[in-house]
Scaffold this active site. Structure first.
Site, PDB file in Angstrom:
ATOM      1  N   ASP A  67     -87.375 -43.005 -69.094  1.00 27.03           N
ATOM      2  CA  ASP A  67     -88.755 -42.657 -69.443  1.00 27.03           C
ATOM      3  C   ASP A  67     -88.836 -41.474 -70.397  1.00 27.03           C
ATOM      4  O   ASP A  67     -87.839 -40.800 -70.653  1.00 27.03           O
ATOM      5  CB  ASP A  67     -89.568 -42.368 -68.167  1.00 27.03           C
ATOM      6  CG  ASP A  67     -88.823 -41.472 -67.182  1.00 27.03           C
ATOM      7  OD1 ASP A  67     -87.818 -40.853 -67.582  1.00 27.03           O
ATOM      8  OD2 ASP A  67     -89.247 -41.392 -66.026  1.00 27.03           O
ATOM      9  N   ASP A 136     -93.781 -39.036 -54.300  1.00 25.52           N
ATOM     10  CA  ASP A 136     -94.718 -40.126 -53.973  1.00 25.52           C
ATOM     11  C   ASP A 136     -94.029 -41.500 -54.037  1.00 25.52           C
ATOM     12  O   ASP A 136     -94.681 -42.532 -53.956  1.00 25.52           O
ATOM     13  CB  ASP A 136     -95.934 -40.098 -54.916  1.00 25.52           C
ATOM     14  CG  ASP A 136     -95.542 -40.251 -56.383  1.00 25.52           C
ATOM     15  OD1 ASP A 136     -94.325 -40.388 -56.684  1.00 25.52           O
ATOM     16  OD2 ASP A 136     -96.450 -40.246 -57.243  1.00 25.52           O
ATOM     17  N   HIS A 138     -92.209 -42.595 -56.647  1.00 25.51           N
ATOM     18  CA  HIS A 138     -92.081 -43.187 -57.985  1.00 25.51           C
ATOM     19  C   HIS A 138     -90.630 -43.215 -58.447  1.00 25.51           C
ATOM     20  O   HIS A 138     -89.818 -42.373 -58.070  1.00 25.51           O
ATOM     21  CB  HIS A 138     -93.006 -42.520 -59.012  1.00 25.51           C
ATOM     22  CG  HIS A 138     -92.629 -41.153 -59.473  1.00 25.51           C
ATOM     23  ND1 HIS A 138     -93.340 -40.020 -59.165  1.00 25.51           N
ATOM     24  CD2 HIS A 138     -91.609 -40.728 -60.271  1.00 25.51           C
ATOM     25  CE1 HIS A 138     -92.789 -38.973 -59.742  1.00 25.51           C
ATOM     26  NE2 HIS A 138     -91.732 -39.368 -60.418  1.00 25.51           N
ATOM     27  N   GLU A 143     -95.603 -45.114 -61.033  1.00 33.92           N
ATOM     28  CA  GLU A 143     -96.349 -44.424 -59.986  1.00 33.92           C
ATOM     29  C   GLU A 143     -96.862 -45.415 -58.935  1.00 33.92           C
ATOM     30  O   GLU A 143     -96.873 -46.632 -59.183  1.00 33.92           O
ATOM     31  CB  GLU A 143     -97.539 -43.694 -60.617  1.00 33.92           C
ATOM     32  CG  GLU A 143     -97.150 -42.589 -61.595  1.00 33.92           C
ATOM     33  CD  GLU A 143     -96.741 -41.283 -60.900  1.00 33.92           C
ATOM     34  OE1 GLU A 143     -96.313 -41.328 -59.735  1.00 33.92           O
ATOM     35  OE2 GLU A 143     -96.861 -40.235 -61.543  1.00 33.92           O
TER      36      GLU A 143
END
Ligand code: GLP
Length: 246
Positions: A67, A136, A138, A143
């Site tokens: 990313d 979280d 991810h 996400e």
């Protein structure tokens, strides 16, 4: 799924680096999917060390990063391109033309993401994908709620991710709100996946991802379905996992 417990961050880094080394030795022209964040820093350090000792050769290796923040160019110290150069690439003999990170400076998201998917396809797919995990759940920048069937795409970062990543920036306002990320479909197509986690903050999400329901609300949970998943956790990150894993 194979879970390997390490007793410290350094031990986790060495164990994960060993698995990556094995990949490079077994297939010198392999394609490594790489990750950023503080988790893999120790892994890269260990690989550099072995490279300096003459045990590893990256001359024929290709790397494809997960990313990149939208809007940050290569000279920006917070860009993932810069991170990879600083922590890994400039210390080893990888060829610059064999290094790929999504182009965060391309404002045309559709074009930037299709170009990246094409690169991955042209390289013949990813042999081993290294992953960290967000608090979280991810992976890359996929996400919670991300569709499992996506290729590279633009995402809007969750507030919790912005909060977690602001430590790398001078001010919270400087954290980009968007990123280009390899999609979960592409991650799942990697031949091998190596997920690493360190520290108490990751303990609950590691358990949820590996033993909870497979749901887009916990993007990493899809990794339970991967045919060749290895997880390396240090003592703290593995604290909520069941005891009898071997
Ligand atoms: C970022 C990256 C992820 C990484 C996550 C966790 O959001 N895009 O690839 O896994 O941070 O980072 P850390 O290893 O610093 O906890």
């Amino acid at each position: 799924m194979k879970i390997i417990r390490a007793n410290s961050y350094q031990d986790m880094s060495r164990k994960a680096a060993n698995l990556i080394s094995a990949q490079v030795i077994m297939k010198p022209n392999c394609v490594l999917g790489l990750a950023t964040g503080s988790t893999p820093e120790g892994i890269y350090k260990q690989l550099i060390d072995w490279y300096n000792k003459g045990d590893l050769d990256f001359d024929r290796v290709t790397t494809i990063n997960l990313d990149e923040y939208v809007g940050l160019d290569h000279s920006n110290e917070q860009s993932y391109w810069y991170f990879m150069q600083k922590h890994f690439f400039r210390h080893i003999n990888i060829r610059p033309e064999n290094v790929y990170v999504p182009d965060g400076t391309n404002p045309d998201a559709e074009r930037a993401c299709r170009a990246y998917d094409y690169i991955i396809q042209r390289c013949g797919g990813i042999d081993l994908q290294l992953l960290g995990i967000g608090v979280d759940g991810h992976i890359g920048f996929n996400e919670p709620g991300a569709a499992f069937e996506l290729g590279t795409h633009k995402v809007r970062l969750q507030e919790s991710t912005i909060q977690a990543n602001k430590r790398f920036f001078a001010h919270e306002d400087e954290v980009p709100k968007e990123a280009y990320t390899m999609g979960i479909k592409t991650i799942m197509q990697a031949h091998k996946v190596l997920l690493c986690a360190s520290g108490t903050a990751k303990a609950a999400i590691i358990r949820e991802a590996l033993y909870g329901p497979v749901t887009p609300q916990v993007p990493a949970s899809i990794l339970q379905m991967h045919p060749d998943l290895t997880v390396v956790v240090d003592h703290e990150a593995g604290a909520c996992l069941p005891e009898d894993m071997d």
